[in-house]
Design a protein around this motif. Structure first.
Motif, short mmCIF file in Angstrom:
data_model
loop_
_atom_site.label_atom_id
_atom_site.label_comp_id
_atom_site.label_asym_id
_atom_site.label_seq_id
_atom_site.Cartn_x
_atom_site.Cartn_y
_atom_site.Cartn_z
N ARG A 63 22.21 41.15 35.27
CA ARG A 63 21.91 41.53 36.64
C ARG A 63 20.47 41.17 36.99
N GLN A 64 19.57 41.32 36.03
CA GLN A 64 18.18 40.91 36.27
C GLN A 64 18.08 39.41 36.51
N LEU A 65 18.82 38.62 35.73
CA LEU A 65 18.79 37.17 35.90
C LEU A 65 19.34 36.75 37.25
N GLU A 66 20.34 37.45 37.75
CA GLU A 66 20.88 37.11 39.07
C GLU A 66 19.80 37.15 40.14
N GLU A 67 18.84 38.06 39.98
CA GLU A 67 17.75 38.17 40.94
C GLU A 67 16.58 37.25 40.62
N CYS A 68 16.41 36.93 39.34
CA CYS A 68 15.14 36.34 38.91
C CYS A 68 15.23 34.95 38.30
N ALA A 92 25.33 34.10 26.27
CA ALA A 92 24.90 32.76 26.68
C ALA A 92 25.89 32.14 27.65
N THR A 93 27.17 32.33 27.39
CA THR A 93 28.19 31.82 28.32
C THR A 93 28.06 32.47 29.68
N ARG A 94 27.85 33.77 29.70
CA ARG A 94 27.74 34.49 30.97
C ARG A 94 26.48 34.07 31.74
N GLU A 97 27.26 30.96 33.46
CA GLU A 97 28.09 31.21 34.64
C GLU A 97 27.27 31.70 35.82
N VAL A 98 26.30 32.59 35.53
CA VAL A 98 25.41 33.06 36.58
C VAL A 98 24.62 31.90 37.17
N ALA A 99 24.08 31.03 36.31
CA ALA A 99 23.31 29.89 36.79
C ALA A 99 24.16 28.98 37.66
N ASP A 100 25.39 28.71 37.23
CA ASP A 100 26.29 27.86 38.02
C ASP A 100 26.58 28.48 39.38
N ARG A 101 26.82 29.78 39.40
CA ARG A 101 27.11 30.46 40.66
C ARG A 101 25.93 30.41 41.61
N LEU A 102 24.72 30.45 41.04
CA LEU A 102 23.51 30.40 41.87
C LEU A 102 23.08 28.98 42.20
N GLY A 103 23.72 28.00 41.57
CA GLY A 103 23.35 26.61 41.80
C GLY A 103 22.04 26.22 41.16
N VAL A 108 20.75 26.77 28.54
CA VAL A 108 20.88 28.07 27.86
C VAL A 108 21.22 27.82 26.40
N ALA A 109 20.45 28.41 25.51
CA ALA A 109 20.71 28.32 24.07
C ALA A 109 20.80 29.73 23.50
N HIS A 110 21.33 29.82 22.31
CA HIS A 110 21.37 31.14 21.67
C HIS A 110 21.20 31.01 20.16
N VAL A 111 20.91 32.14 19.55
CA VAL A 111 20.70 32.22 18.10
C VAL A 111 21.75 33.15 17.52
N GLU A 112 22.36 32.73 16.43
CA GLU A 112 23.37 33.57 15.79
C GLU A 112 23.22 33.51 14.28
N GLY A 113 24.03 34.31 13.60
CA GLY A 113 23.99 34.38 12.15
C GLY A 113 23.60 35.74 11.63
N ASP A 114 23.17 36.62 12.52
CA ASP A 114 22.74 37.95 12.08
C ASP A 114 23.91 38.87 11.78
N ASP A 115 25.10 38.59 12.29
CA ASP A 115 26.23 39.51 12.19
C ASP A 115 26.86 39.45 10.79
N LEU A 116 26.67 40.52 10.02
CA LEU A 116 27.23 40.62 8.67
C LEU A 116 28.27 41.74 8.59
N THR A 117 28.83 42.11 9.73
CA THR A 117 29.76 43.24 9.76
C THR A 117 30.94 43.02 8.83
N ALA A 118 31.47 41.80 8.80
CA ALA A 118 32.64 41.52 7.95
C ALA A 118 32.34 41.73 6.47
N ALA A 119 31.08 41.59 6.08
CA ALA A 119 30.71 41.76 4.68
C ALA A 119 30.43 43.22 4.32
#
Length: 556
Positions: A63-68, A92-94, A97-103, A108-119
């Motif tokens: 919601r902040q990004l939609e404004e800013c 990142a996907t969302r 989508e916000v950027a596309d809607r705003l034109g 957009v990039a993201h960082v992953e690998g921290d999720d060890l829940t399965a272990a």
């Protein structure tokens, strides 16, 4: 001088919504960060994901990004936030989508690998604390917005700094300087007068958010945008430096920063320079935060008014005892908020708090609720409660475990879909406590006055899992000479009797004129377990400052 200006617009999930716009429009910035994650937040996001597998991120960030987002693009400000929580790819996907809607054309990039829940079976969320080099990879590849999951709070600053200045994994002193700056920024307005022991020194009704001017050598200046509220001085920065830290070595996945080397100097109005920071190789393991559901919790607060407070408390405890006998955990606390001959009913009343926990919701739900309500006409005179007990709510527990760096697949996912592995730390050092520095010369003997510690010392406290830390600092060299000799572990325990039965460790930080006390286990299984009245130890330091002891009159 080549300067990187990094501001922060969020210290927690739920912080001031308008801060992103304020930071983007209030002055010059190169990077704007947002810290949305805490131990409790990960539990909340984990419960969100149970209801909706596509959730698990901080919705307010969108919601902040939609404004800013348009403002950021116009001003050339890159945004780096850990708002991805348990689902950085989904966020990142969302954002796209916000950027596309705003034109707005945005990478957009993201960082992953921290999720060890399965272990870690049985965990609601298990996440390693990653460093800043995944963020750096995203920025080097041209990302305008980078969202992450569980990185260290300081990584939001070390990542952009490493990308901008070209630092490598072994530039330990420079990285450590950025870690210290990031630690000051991470809690937002706590660096600009918020939650500050000496808050009356400035106008803190609406503190501005902080920013850091970082330099290639790792030094930095902490400041804020012109005309914003609050203030920045050596005291506000010292307070935040001591917040939620432990010993002289401040450990992270990229570097261990030596807090006992930090030097702070006033560099002008609302400007504090950080210099001298030394860094060392990180330890061989990464911290992993485990969040689990611990069972169910309920509470009821009985109001006891007027005379015979202790007898009234004893009566209601005896009446409740038959239904509490099989409950796993029962805690009573009598808060004597009453005054004799009080001129209002509220100030004539004490509060008797009952907290129960059990794996079985029924044991803390209807059974407790029914027993408490049935006493309405059959207990002490003046019987009433602050609110009727509910059906029992789930609570969480937090635990730290550690894994080798190589157990985590740290990946930067670029805006074009490329996946760049981030190598683990090449050099590591097993963590050891440095030798305690020598005490300063004691003050000469002189007359003393019984007075609150807070007249000569500031404090800030917080939580790390089940432990609390209390940082205490003196504002003058003379006060430091007295504080270092007076506030021993034994004296600390005397002043805060709740710490008498737990391990307390004292660390000296002479350059900051500060002591840091680590109080182990006082918070039980962490904030989500609501173990004590102040579950995050936020006010432990203020309690300490309110306690009286003999203080040299020369300091008052």
């Amino acid at each position: 001088m080549n300067t990187l200006r990094i501001g922060n617009a969020s210290g927690f999930y739920g912080d001031r919504f308008d801060a992103m716009r304020e930071m983007l429009t209030g002055g010059e910035l190169d990077v704007l960060t947002g810290d949305y994650l805490a131990e409790l937040t990960m539990l909340i996001l984990g419960r969100d994901r149970l209801k909706d597998p596509g959730a698990g991120y901080a919705r307010t960030f969108l919601r902040q990004l939609e404004e800013c987002l348009g403002i950021a693009q116009e001003r050339g400000v890159r945004i780096v936030a850990n708002a991805g929580g348990l689902n950085p790819a989904g966020l990142a996907t969302r954002v796209g989508e916000v950027a596309d809607r705003l034109g707005i054309a945005v990478r957009v990039a993201h960082v992953e690998g921290d999720d060890l829940t399965a272990a870690h079976p049985g965990s609601l969320a298990a996440h390693a604390y990653l460093g800043g080099f995944g963020i750096a990879e995203c920025l080097r590849a041209g990302a305008d917005v980078v969202v992450t999951g569980r990185v260290t709070d300081a990584a939001l600053v070390t990542g952009p700094a490493a990308a901008h200045f070209g630092w490598g994994p072994t530039d330990y002193d420079r990285l450590a300087g950025a870690v210290v700056a990031g630690h000051v920024l991470e809690c937002g307005t706590q660096a600009t007068g918020g939650n500050y022991a000496f808050f009356q020194q400035g106008d803190v009704r609406r503190p501005g958010f902080p920013l850091a001017e970082l330099h290639e050598d790792g030094t930095a200046v902490i400041t804020k945008h012109p005309g914003t509220g609050g203030f920045v001085d050596v005291g506000t920065v010292t307070a935040q430096l001591l917040y939620e830290t432990q010993g002289a070595r401040y450990v992270g996945p990229d570097v261990t920063a030596r807090l006992d080397t930090v030097r702070l100097t006033q560099d002008g109005p609302d400007r504090v320079r950080i210099s001298g920071v030394r860094g060392e190789a990180p330890p061989p393991t990464l911290k992993v935060g485990l969040n689990k559901l611990g069972g169910f919790r309920n509470e009821v607060v009985f109001v006891l008014t007027g005379l015979d407070i202790e007898a009234k408390a004893a009566l209601v405890r005896a009446q409740m005892e038959p239904v509490l006998g099989k409950t796993a955990d029962v805690r009573w606390e009598l808060a004597r908020t009453d005054r004799p001959d009080a001129d209002t009913e509220e100030t004539a009343s004490a509060l008797l708090r009952l907290v129960v926990r059990d794996p079985d919701q029924d044991a803390v739900g209807r059974t407790l609720s029914g027993a408490a309500v049935e006493l309405a006409l059959a207990s002490y005179p003046g019987f009433h409660v602050l609110a009727p007990p509910g059906k029992g709510a789930p609570y969480g527990v937090f635990e730290d475990v550690y894994v080798p760096h190589g157990a985590v697949d740290h990946v930067a996912v670029l805006h074009d879909g490329r996946r760049i592995p981030v190598a683990p730390a090449q050099d590591t050092v097993v963590l050891e406590n440095p030798p305690e520095p020598s005490l300063p010369e004691p003050l000469p003997d002189g007359p003393v006055t019984r007075a609150p510690l807070g007249l000569v010392a500031g404090a800030r406290s917080g939580d790390k899992g089940g432990d609390a830390n209390v940082g205490v600092w003196a504002r003058t060299d003379e006060a430091w000479r007295w504080l270092a000799h007076t506030l021993t572990v034994d004296r600390f325990r005397e002043l805060l009797p709740e710490t008498a039965d737990v391990k307390v460790t004292r660390h000296q930080l002479p350059h900051l004129r500060a002591l840091n006390f680590v109080v182990e286990g006082i918070l039980g299984a962490g904030v989500a377990a609501q173990h004590r009245f102040d579950p995050q130890a936020k006010a432990l330091g203020e309690w300490l400052r309110s306690r009286h002891l003999d203080i040299p009159e020369a300091l008052l």
